[in-house]
Write an enzyme that holds these catalytic residues in place. Structure first.
Site, PDB file in Angstrom:
ATOM      1  CB  ALA A 156      39.081  22.574  45.191  1.00 23.38           C
ATOM      2  N   GLY A 215      30.144  24.887  48.009  1.00 22.48           N
ATOM      3  CA  GLY A 215      29.372  24.008  47.061  1.00 22.48           C
ATOM      4  C   GLY A 215      29.821  24.008  45.673  1.00 22.48           C
ATOM      5  CB  THR A 216      29.314  21.762  43.085  1.00 21.36           C
ATOM      6  OG1 THR A 216      27.504  21.804  43.272  1.00 21.36           O
ATOM      7  CG2 THR A 216      29.467  20.393  43.895  1.00 21.36           C
ATOM      8  CE1 TYR A 255      31.893  17.536  41.454  1.00 25.54           C
ATOM      9  CE2 TYR A 255      30.847  16.601  39.556  1.00 25.54           C
ATOM     10  CZ  TYR A 255      31.111  17.512  40.521  1.00 25.54           C
ATOM     11  OH  TYR A 255      29.827  18.229  40.866  1.00 25.54           O
ATOM     12  N   GLY A 256      37.549  15.519  39.731  1.00 24.99           N
ATOM     13  CA  GLY A 256      38.834  14.694  39.954  1.00 24.99           C
ATOM     14  C   GLY A 256      38.982  13.517  40.564  1.00 24.99           C
ATOM     15  CG  ASN A 279      34.159  10.570  48.502  1.00 22.06           C
ATOM     16  OD1 ASN A 279      34.597  11.788  48.372  1.00 22.06           O
ATOM     17  ND2 ASN A 279      32.998  10.012  48.262  1.00 22.06           N
ATOM     18  CG  HIS A 320      69.062 -21.121  36.654  1.00 22.53           C
ATOM     19  ND1 HIS A 320      68.479 -22.049  36.180  1.00 22.53           N
ATOM     20  CD2 HIS A 320      70.270 -20.919  36.465  1.00 22.53           C
ATOM     21  CE1 HIS A 320      69.492 -22.844  35.781  1.00 22.53           C
ATOM     22  NE2 HIS A 320      70.592 -22.157  35.502  1.00 22.53           N
ATOM     23  CG  ASN A 342      74.147 -20.055  28.980  1.00 17.85           C
ATOM     24  OD1 ASN A 342      72.954 -20.521  28.831  1.00 17.85           O
ATOM     25  ND2 ASN A 342      74.796 -20.362  30.027  1.00 17.85           N
TER      26      ASN A 342
END
EC number: 2.7.7.23
Length: 453
Positions: free
Chosen positions: A12, A82-83, A105-106, A229, A348, A362
């Site tokens: 988030a 906070g976490t 964690y993402g 980050n 080619h 071919n």
């Protein structure tokens, strides 16, 4: 492991340091959003239920996290406090009564199932909290894991650590596993009496111990715990991912002449005894069978190269390209949604799009399948053992029969029967001496222009 488990994936964050118009967890690593790498690791650890804590770009993040076999429940975190607060955004999912709660964690896309399984095993062995740590020779800035008699007694942040504690090189990754039957009670005890007024997940160590609970730690490779980050960190993670996957493929029997120049996607499959030359890029969906050879500077995406086939150098295989055993797509060729039969050669300077080429045929240099009329795509079908002369244009829809010959320089707009010769070009004329007259005229014109000034 018979225990039930919910993974809570924190995704988030505002991603301000990424300097991007989208959430950092949507940025790709090896052609796949980093959040999907995290879900894949969780699934590999035997976890099929995920509470995805989202904020910015919530719908896009939830969609990117969706992979087969994993149930995703998106939980919106409206405030960033906070976490510990973030994990409680998944309160309803946690309350369903899982044996284990795994918090990850993402933005840690290099994590694998090994440490996650080890953390869950720690819970099965009686711990209430299991923290995942990593050893590093650069511990500055990380919280240190302080262990005594096999138990984790504290996570000491850098600013609070003594000189002796700062010598500890086992650091907190932020990932942890929590006893699912006690998780809500423990999480709700986290306070915010700190300078930032936030709820920190790391406080669970002290809380659990104060209640008589057992807290332990398990180790993970430092590289797997690398977070993202910034764009610079994203580049580092991409490099680490590529190095790890190249090494795995080489150990499985794939030859890479200059592995540091080969770039793989998350789902690239390469068989034993395949040879990959320098500067090859594999986009998503590439499958290379055993014994195939990919020459230098080729780009392959959404394509299948069968056993013994060769590609390149300087070739591009786009989605839907399917090369049969022993076939060849050579230099400066592009194949899109085209099947190249066994032993067929596209040597080619050729474009094959929306086409089927039979075995043994071919395709001469400069051949183009003209598959698009500005509105619709149409198919070109070339039978077995056909010969397409150089610089031919095959205007789809068109079918060339088995064994047919197309004369060089032809524009083919109608079907050609088996074993027929088709010519679609103007008859050559020779006018003796005309070149000298044209040259004299051109020189006279040039001289007149120069005289004028």
């Amino acid at each position: 492991m018979e225990r039930t488990c919910l993974a809570v994936i924190l995704a988030a964050g505002d991603s301000t340091r990424m300097k991007s118009s989208k959430s950092k967890v949507l940025h790709p690593v090896a052609g796949r959003p980093m959040i999907a790498h995290v879900v894949e690791a969780v699934a590999s650890a035997g976890i099929s239920s995920v509470a995805l804590v989202v904020g910015r770009d919530a719908e896009e993040v939830a969609k990117a996290a969706s992979i087969a076999g994993v149930g995703i429940e998106a939980c919106l975190q409206k405030e960033r406090l906070g976490t510990g607060h973030a994990v409680l955004a998944a309160r309803e999912a946690i309350a369903k009564g899982y044996d284990d709660i795994l918090v990850t964690y993402g933005d840690v896309p290099l994590q694998t199932d090994g440490p996650l399984k080890a953390a869950r095993q720690g819970l099965a062995d009686g711990s209430d909290i299991v923290v995942i740590g990593f050893h590093t020779d650069r511990p500055t800035g990380y919280g240190r894991l302080l262990v005594k008699d096999g138990e984790l007694i504290a996570i000491r942040e850098e600013k609070d650590a003594t000189d002796a504690e700062r010598t500890v090189t086992w650091c907190n990754s932020g990932l942890m596993a929590i006893n699912g039957r006690k998780a809500l009670d423990l999480l709700q005890r986290i306070g915010n009496a700190n300078a930032k007024g936030e709820f920190y997940l790391t406080d669970l160590v002290e809380i659990a111990r104060s209640l008589g609970g057992r807290v332990t730690a398990v180790d993970a490779p430092e590289i797997e715990m690398t977070g993202c980050n910034t764009r610079a960190e994203l580049a580092v993670i991409e490099r680490f991912w590529q190095e790890r996957r190249r090494h795995q493929l080489m150990l499985s029997g794939v030859t890479m002449i200059a592995p540091e120049t080969v770039f793989l996607s998350y789902d690239t499959v390469i068989g034993q005894d395949a040879l990959i030359e320098p500067n090859v890029v594999f986009g998503p969906g590439a499958v290379i069978d055993s014994g195939a050879v990919i020459h230098a500077f080729s780009h392959i995406e959404g394509a299948h190269v069968s056993q013994g086939a060769t590609v390149g150098p300087f070739a591009r295989l786009r989605p839907g390209a399917d090369l049969g055993n022993g076939s060849k797509v050579g230099n400066f060729c592009e194949v899109k949604n085209g099947r190249i039969g066994e032993g067929a050669k596209v040597n080619h300077l050729t474009y094959i799009g929306d086409a089927v080429i039979g075995a043994g045929s071919n395709i001469g240099a400069g051949t183009i399948t003209c598959n698009y009329d500005g509105v619709n795509k149409s198919e070109t079908v070339i039978g077995e053992n056909a010969f397409i002369g150089s610089n031919s244009s095959l205007v789809a829809p068109v079918t060339i029969g088995d064994g047919a010959y197309i004369a060089s320089g032809s524009v083919i707009t109608a079907d050609v029967p088996a074993d027929a010769l088709a010519l679609g070009r103007a008859r050559q004329e020779i006018k003796p001496g005309r070149a000298s007259l044209l040259r004299e005229r051109a020189l006279a014109t040039k001289a007149a222009k120069k005289a004028k000034g």
